[in-house]
Design a protein around this motif. Structure first.
Motif, mmCIF file in Angstrom:
data_model
loop_
_atom_site.group_PDB
_atom_site.id
_atom_site.type_symbol
_atom_site.label_atom_id
_atom_site.label_comp_id
_atom_site.label_asym_id
_atom_site.label_seq_id
_atom_site.Cartn_x
_atom_site.Cartn_y
_atom_site.Cartn_z
ATOM 1 N N ARG A 304 0.830 -1.207 0.000
ATOM 2 C CA ARG A 304 0.000 0.000 0.000
ATOM 3 C C ARG A 304 0.863 1.256 0.000
ATOM 4 N NH1 ARG A 304 -3.944 0.212 4.884
ATOM 5 N NH2 ARG A 304 -1.966 0.496 5.998
ATOM 6 N N GLY A 307 2.411 1.685 -3.499
ATOM 7 C CA GLY A 307 1.480 2.172 -4.505
ATOM 8 C C GLY A 307 1.214 3.660 -4.373
ATOM 9 N N LEU A 308 1.014 4.130 -3.133
ATOM 10 C CA LEU A 308 0.761 5.552 -2.912
ATOM 11 C C LEU A 308 1.997 6.377 -3.230
ATOM 12 C CD1 LEU A 308 -1.287 5.342 0.422
ATOM 13 C CD2 LEU A 308 -2.155 5.745 -1.893
ATOM 14 N N ALA A 311 2.328 6.802 -6.907
ATOM 15 C CA ALA A 311 1.375 7.805 -7.373
ATOM 16 C C ALA A 311 1.914 9.215 -7.164
ATOM 17 C CB ALA A 311 0.036 7.625 -6.646
ATOM 18 N N VAL A 312 2.540 9.447 -6.010
ATOM 19 C CA VAL A 312 3.140 10.760 -5.744
ATOM 20 C C VAL A 312 4.255 11.041 -6.751
ATOM 21 C CG1 VAL A 312 4.492 12.090 -4.083
ATOM 22 C CG2 VAL A 312 2.532 10.751 -3.306
ATOM 23 N N GLY A 401 -0.492 7.189 -12.152
ATOM 24 C CA GLY A 401 -0.326 7.221 -10.704
ATOM 25 C C GLY A 401 -1.559 6.734 -9.965
ATOM 26 N N LEU A 402 -2.748 7.110 -10.455
ATOM 27 C CA LEU A 402 -3.979 6.640 -9.824
ATOM 28 C C LEU A 402 -4.107 5.123 -9.936
ATOM 29 C CD1 LEU A 402 -6.481 9.398 -11.036
ATOM 30 C CD2 LEU A 402 -5.525 9.098 -8.732
ATOM 31 N N ALA A 405 -1.831 3.657 -7.329
ATOM 32 C CA ALA A 405 -2.400 3.866 -5.991
ATOM 33 C C ALA A 405 -3.514 2.867 -5.721
ATOM 34 C CB ALA A 405 -2.927 5.298 -5.871
ATOM 35 N N GLY A 408 -1.975 -0.510 -5.025
ATOM 36 C CA GLY A 408 -1.363 -0.558 -3.703
ATOM 37 C C GLY A 408 -2.388 -0.659 -2.591
ATOM 38 N N LEU A 409 -3.509 0.056 -2.731
ATOM 39 C CA LEU A 409 -4.537 0.018 -1.696
ATOM 40 C C LEU A 409 -5.162 -1.366 -1.572
ATOM 41 C CD1 LEU A 409 -6.267 3.467 -2.352
ATOM 42 C CD2 LEU A 409 -4.852 2.829 -0.389
#
Length: 436
Positions: A304, A307-308, A311-312, A401-402, A405, A408-409
């Motif tokens: 998680r 993944g975030l 995205a950043v 990136g989305l 994310a 990852g979530l």
């Protein structure tokens, strides 16, 4: 949850190969703990030097020296990659039954032959056939090596694999630097020398591998299916998710260089600098991050976080094609640094979960499924990612990136699902290895 008991013979080997007390503390932390582990590290290190030399020169050899058009080389490699998808799970299953070291030795022998055959390849069809055989053998070797790591990795094989990754990365870089000499010379003899040195590296790799115990098969629980890993839906979900998030590597090694060349004013040397940054970040962080991931829950949370973070990094890269050259370059390196750091979390989480979620008696087969997820994503990912980013520009980075994310979530939920379906306790270290 998987626990690993002690093996008497392996312990006695380890006792004879402990790191001397006068060794610096940072080196003690970096080095593997036991003799078999160090033998596997040395074997893999030698192999990756040869691999680095070949990868850095192969495209130029087949196009410039052999004379195969670049598009045909790409097509041949795509066919070889698809063939490799068929090799990992059967090879992993075989490694569980006859021993992972035996399968590795056989695949190294095959790769020695295929590498030598590249010297006499003069047509596209011959190149494609040899490349397919080489790719299948390589996939089989990786599955068997994963099973071997599970047997000699002690209580935390994921951490040992992280240590191994550090050393083989250094080997690839060393091989790439040596390949630069052959590229500078530019003759057929120089390229042929690189290929034959890589073939010899497989032989040396096999000889060093003989120092690793030849572990036998572990007993299977009653009623176990032959290819149970393929029917294990929670693990398959993990393997697919792991493959998707590992496309971060494609972003760093392919998408960013193409973005620099086609969409920005950034000097092209920045692409090589991003490669160097990726190596330095991975070498510095792989083992510290690997030590922090001790449980499956931590592995899911690490996916998680990764993944975030990706995205950043993608959001930052979206701003690297506007403004003066110096600001574009600065923004690019900030975004690339975030992606490189996130890649360490991706890799460490995948290493830990691939072992912890796999039953002890079928480590090879389950490692094969993990490789299948990585290879499948790698087969379709590059074209999709480049089309998205280069086609849409900055919005493409945001969409990408989305996607990372969202993947990852899903990590913690998929991990919990897989953990609920695992056997309560499985012992790995009870089967004594046959004499090496």
């Amino acid at each position: 949850m998987i626990t690993r008991g002690a093996n008497a013979e392996a312990d006695s080997i380890a006792a004879r190969h402990d790191t001397p007390k006068h060794t610096p503390s940072w080196l003690r932390r970096a080095l593997p703990d036991t003799g078999p582990q160090r033998a596997l590290v040395m074997s893999s290190f030698v192999n990756r030097i040869g691999t680095g030399m070949f990868l850095a020169t192969s495209a130029l050899y087949f196009t410039v020296i052999v004379g195969i058009p670049a598009r045909q080389v790409g097509t041949g490699l795509s066919i070889a990659g698809l063939a490799a998808l068929l090799g990992s799970v059967p090879a992993g299953t075989l490694a569980d039954r006859v021993g992972p070291r035996t399968v590795q030795l056989v695949t190294l022998a095959v790769q020695t032959v295929t590498m030598a055959l590249f010297v006499v390849v003069h047509s596209w069809w011959a190149f494609t056939v040899v490349a397919a055989l080489d790719y299948v053998a390589d996939a089989a070797n990786n599955a068997a090596r994963g099973a071997l790591i599970g047997r000699i990795g002690g209580e935390r094989p994921g951490l040992f694999r992280a240590k191994l990754r550090t050393f083989v990365s250094v080997g690839v870089v060393a091989g790439t630097l040596l390949a630069a000499v052959a590229i500078q010379i530019g003759t057929r003899g120089a390229y042929v020398t690189v290929i034959l040195v890589n073939a010899v590296s497989y032989v040396v790799c096999a000889l060093l591998l003989l120092r690793v115990p030849n572990f036998g098969a572990l007993p299977k629980p009653a009623g176990t299916r032959r290819f149970a890993a393929l029917a294990d839906r929670p693990y398959a979900a993990f393997a697919a998710l792991n493959g998707l998030i590992n496309l971060q590597a494609v972003v760093v090694t392919l998408v960013i260089p193409l973005w620099i060349a086609s969409r920005t004013q950034i000097p092209h040397w920045a692409a090589a600098a991003v490669f160097g940054l990726n190596f330095l970040v991975g070498t510095a962080l792989m083992q510290p991050v690997g030590r922090r991931i001790k449980t499956t829950e931590q592995g899911g949370k690490a996916m998680r976080v990764a993944g975030l973070a990706i995205a950043v990094g993608c959001a930052v890269l979206a701003g690297s094609n506007s403004g003066p050259r110096w600001s574009e370059t600065l923004v690019l390196f900030v975004g690339a640094a975030v992606l490189c750091a996130a890649g360490v979390w991706v890799t460490a989480a995948g290493f830990s979960l691939s072992f912890e979620l796999a039953p002890a008696h079928a480590q090879g087969q389950y490692q094969g499924v993990t490789l299948l997820g990585l290879d499948a994503a790698g087969a379709v990912g590059p074209a999709l990612l480049t089309a998205l980013v280069l086609g849409l520009g900055a919005p493409g980075w945001v969409v990408l990136g989305l996607g990372f994310a969202a993947a990852g979530l899903m990590g913690p939920a998929v991990t919990r699902w897989a953990e609920r379906t695992r056997p309560t306790v499985v012992s790995v270290g009870d089967a004594a290895p046959e004499p090496a």
